[in-house]
Design a protein around this motif. Structure first.
Motif, PDB file in Angstrom:
ATOM      1  N   GLN A   1      -7.066   5.698  -6.613  1.00  0.00           N
ATOM      2  CA  GLN A   1      -6.024   5.329  -5.639  1.00  0.00           C
ATOM      3  C   GLN A   1      -6.336   5.927  -4.254  1.00  0.00           C
ATOM      4  O   GLN A   1      -6.193   5.260  -3.228  1.00  0.00           O
TER       5      GLN A   1
ATOM      6  N   TYR B   1      -8.739  -3.642  11.666  1.00  0.00           N
ATOM      7  CA  TYR B   1      -8.051  -4.450  10.653  1.00  0.00           C
ATOM      8  C   TYR B   1      -7.383  -5.701  11.240  1.00  0.00           C
ATOM      9  O   TYR B   1      -7.590  -6.812  10.755  1.00  0.00           O
TER      10      TYR B   1
ATOM     11  N   ARG C   1       4.331 -15.485   6.113  1.00  0.00           N
ATOM     12  CA  ARG C   1       5.192 -14.311   6.346  1.00  0.00           C
ATOM     13  C   ARG C   1       6.550 -14.755   6.891  1.00  0.00           C
ATOM     14  O   ARG C   1       7.602 -14.273   6.453  1.00  0.00           O
TER      15      ARG C   1
ATOM     16  N   ALA D   1       3.703  -0.468   2.042  1.00  0.00           N
ATOM     17  CA  ALA D   1       2.299  -0.812   2.320  1.00  0.00           C
ATOM     18  C   ALA D   1       2.247  -1.562   3.655  1.00  0.00           C
ATOM     19  O   ALA D   1       1.592  -2.598   3.764  1.00  0.00           O
TER      20      ALA D   1
ATOM     21  N   ASP E   1       3.399   3.741   4.244  1.00  0.00           N
ATOM     22  CA  ASP E   1       1.995   3.494   3.867  1.00  0.00           C
ATOM     23  C   ASP E   1       1.325   4.860   3.661  1.00  0.00           C
ATOM     24  O   ASP E   1       1.610   5.803   4.392  1.00  0.00           O
ATOM     25  N   PRO E   2       0.411   4.960   2.685  1.00  0.00           N
ATOM     26  CA  PRO E   2      -0.282   6.242   2.502  1.00  0.00           C
ATOM     27  C   PRO E   2      -1.478   6.428   3.439  1.00  0.00           C
ATOM     28  O   PRO E   2      -2.062   7.515   3.472  1.00  0.00           O
TER      29      PRO E   2
ATOM     30  N   TYR F   1       3.225   6.928  -0.895  1.00  0.00           N
ATOM     31  CA  TYR F   1       2.805   5.877  -1.827  1.00  0.00           C
ATOM     32  C   TYR F   1       4.032   5.066  -2.283  1.00  0.00           C
ATOM     33  O   TYR F   1       5.153   5.596  -2.318  1.00  0.00           O
ATOM     34  N   ALA F   2       3.767   3.819  -2.695  1.00  0.00           N
ATOM     35  CA  ALA F   2       4.840   2.942  -3.183  1.00  0.00           C
ATOM     36  C   ALA F   2       5.517   3.517  -4.428  1.00  0.00           C
ATOM     37  O   ALA F   2       6.647   3.162  -4.748  1.00  0.00           O
TER      38      ALA F   2
ATOM     39  N   SER G   1       3.624  -6.819   1.522  1.00  0.00           N
ATOM     40  CA  SER G   1       2.756  -7.981   1.716  1.00  0.00           C
ATOM     41  C   SER G   1       1.294  -7.562   1.648  1.00  0.00           C
ATOM     42  O   SER G   1       0.865  -6.640   2.344  1.00  0.00           O
ATOM     43  N   PHE G   2       0.577  -8.218   0.788  1.00  0.00           N
ATOM     44  CA  PHE G   2      -0.846  -7.962   0.564  1.00  0.00           C
ATOM     45  C   PHE G   2      -1.083  -6.471   0.314  1.00  0.00           C
ATOM     46  O   PHE G   2      -2.102  -5.916   0.718  1.00  0.00           O
TER      47      PHE G   2
ATOM     48  N   ASN H   1      -3.006  -3.258  -4.351  1.00  0.00           N
ATOM     49  CA  ASN H   1      -3.700  -1.980  -4.168  1.00  0.00           C
ATOM     50  C   ASN H   1      -3.006  -0.820  -4.870  1.00  0.00           C
ATOM     51  O   ASN H   1      -3.511   0.293  -4.854  1.00  0.00           O
TER      52      ASN H   1
HETATM   53  C1  SAM Z   1      -4.229  -5.316   2.986  1.00  0.00           C
HETATM   54  S1  SAM Z   1      -3.249  -4.037   3.686  1.00  0.00           S
HETATM   55  C2  SAM Z   1      -1.758  -4.924   4.027  1.00  0.00           C
HETATM   56  C3  SAM Z   1      -1.022  -4.380   5.197  1.00  0.00           C
HETATM   57  C4  SAM Z   1       0.195  -5.169   5.652  1.00  0.00           C
HETATM   58  N1  SAM Z   1       1.275  -5.124   4.688  1.00  0.00           N
HETATM   59  C5  SAM Z   1      -0.149  -6.607   5.974  1.00  0.00           C
HETATM   60  O1  SAM Z   1       0.484  -7.513   5.433  1.00  0.00           O
HETATM   61  O2  SAM Z   1      -1.044  -6.823   6.786  1.00  0.00           O
HETATM   62  C6  SAM Z   1      -2.848  -3.084   2.259  1.00  0.00           C
HETATM   63  C7  SAM Z   1      -2.115  -1.791   2.558  1.00  0.00           C
HETATM   64  O3  SAM Z   1      -1.718  -1.201   1.308  1.00  0.00           O
HETATM   65  C8  SAM Z   1      -1.756   0.201   1.483  1.00  0.00           C
HETATM   66  N2  SAM Z   1      -1.758   0.845   0.161  1.00  0.00           N
HETATM   67  C9  SAM Z   1      -2.805   1.075  -0.659  1.00  0.00           C
HETATM   68  N3  SAM Z   1      -2.404   1.702  -1.760  1.00  0.00           N
HETATM   69  C10 SAM Z   1      -1.057   1.880  -1.657  1.00  0.00           C
HETATM   70  C11 SAM Z   1      -0.060   2.484  -2.479  1.00  0.00           C
HETATM   71  N4  SAM Z   1      -0.367   3.007  -3.669  1.00  0.00           N
HETATM   72  N5  SAM Z   1       1.220   2.494  -2.036  1.00  0.00           N
HETATM   73  C12 SAM Z   1       1.553   1.935  -0.847  1.00  0.00           C
HETATM   74  N6  SAM Z   1       0.645   1.358  -0.030  1.00  0.00           N
HETATM   75  C13 SAM Z   1      -0.639   1.326  -0.427  1.00  0.00           C
HETATM   76  C14 SAM Z   1      -3.017   0.414   2.298  1.00  0.00           C
HETATM   77  O4  SAM Z   1      -3.060   1.686   2.902  1.00  0.00           O
HETATM   78  C15 SAM Z   1      -2.952  -0.742   3.283  1.00  0.00           C
HETATM   79  O5  SAM Z   1      -2.350  -0.377   4.484  1.00  0.00           O
END
Ligand code: SAM
Length: 233
Positions: free
Chosen positions: A4, A18, A34, A56, A83-84, A105-106, A122-123, A127
């Motif tokens: 993770q 990004y 969205r 996230a 977000d982490p 973390y979520a 979203s997306f 993860n």
């Molecule tokens: C692909 S990005 C998506 C960002 C945004 N939500 C978007 O739609 O563009 C994925 C995000 O998930 C976060 N992430 C990864 N592991 C996570 C976790 N366990 N809990 C919460 N967020 C997490 C990452 O740090 C990253 O910012």
């Protein structure tokens, strides 16, 4: 370092590029998904004052949409991001200095129980390795009848020619362009691999049902590649 943590580090490493890489790779079509998803979620919440948590949140793309759609409907919105990844949060904080962000973390949301009207992810849920723990955490912080909105890349329910074309782009072309633009090949190879190891739309819905949610809407975009799941607590 745990798996993770490695995922989060990867987002740290691509954070500055990004938004730019995302816009190029998606041709901006994600914005339509969205908008549609947030609009529907606001309709289902059906309140004039809403408290939203974007889990996230990354660089804050959903925060922008939530604010815009709430404004259109004269809804008073209080939104926070979580977000982490420090790198992603740094970009988000610059974009939205007025928003409160949590580095978390979520699976461990630093909010009181039953205080949130709507959660979006979203997306991001792909993860989260302890996905059921995160869904239970959503249930804990949501008010009774609160809504969770998920947008995510999902596996195909059954083989489909159009979907194969879309997958060809995601599996073969996108990692190459993303790798060149971001100068981080591994990060953009992670995307197709993580989709392949993720759920189908119905499997994802089943997880929410197991955690006590009722499904309000399950729809896919892009020939089934992207799922919009809206569930009520
Ligand atoms: C692909 S990005 C998506 C960002 C945004 N939500 C978007 O739609 O563009 C994925 C995000 O998930 C976060 N992430 C990864 N592991 C996570 C976790 N366990 N809990 C919460 N967020 C997490 C990452 O740090 C990253 O910012």
């Amino acid at each position: 370092m745990s798996k993770q943590e490695q995922i989060v580090r990867m987002f740290d490493s691509i954070a500055k590029k990004y938004d730019f890489v995302n816009r190029v790779l998606t041709f901006g079509i994600d914005k339509k998904w969205r908008e549609k998803a947030v609009k529907k979620t606001l309709e289902l919440i059906d309140k004039k004052d809403v408290k939203i948590l974007d889990v996230a949140c990354g660089t804050g793309d959903m925060i922008e949409i939530w604010k815009k759609e709430a404004n259109k409907k004269d809804i008073n919105i209080k939104i926070c991001g979580l977000d982490p990844s420090v790198g992603m949060l740094e970009v988000a904080k610059k974009r939205f200095p007025e928003v409160k962000f949590y580095k978390a973390y979520a699976t461990d949301i630093p909010c009181e129980s039953k205080t949130i009207d709507g959660i979006s992810i979203s997306f991001g849920i792909r993860n989260v390795l302890e996905i059921k723990k995160a869904i239970c955490e959503f249930k804990r912080v949501l008010k009774k009848d609160g809504i969770v909105l998920v947008l995510e890349f999902t596996k195909a329910e059954k083989p489909n020619k159009f979907r194969e074309c879309v997958d060809f782009y995601s599996n073969k072309i996108l990692p190459k362009i993303g790798g060149i633009l971001s100068k981080n090949k591994e990060a953009y190879e992670y995307l197709p691999n993580s989709i392949e190891n993720f759920y189908t739309p119905n499997e994802l819905a089943a997880l929410f049902i197991e955690c006590g949610f009722n499904i309000e809407k399950l729809e896919t975009f892009n020939f089934g590649q992207v799922t919009m799941l809206i569930a009520r607590s």
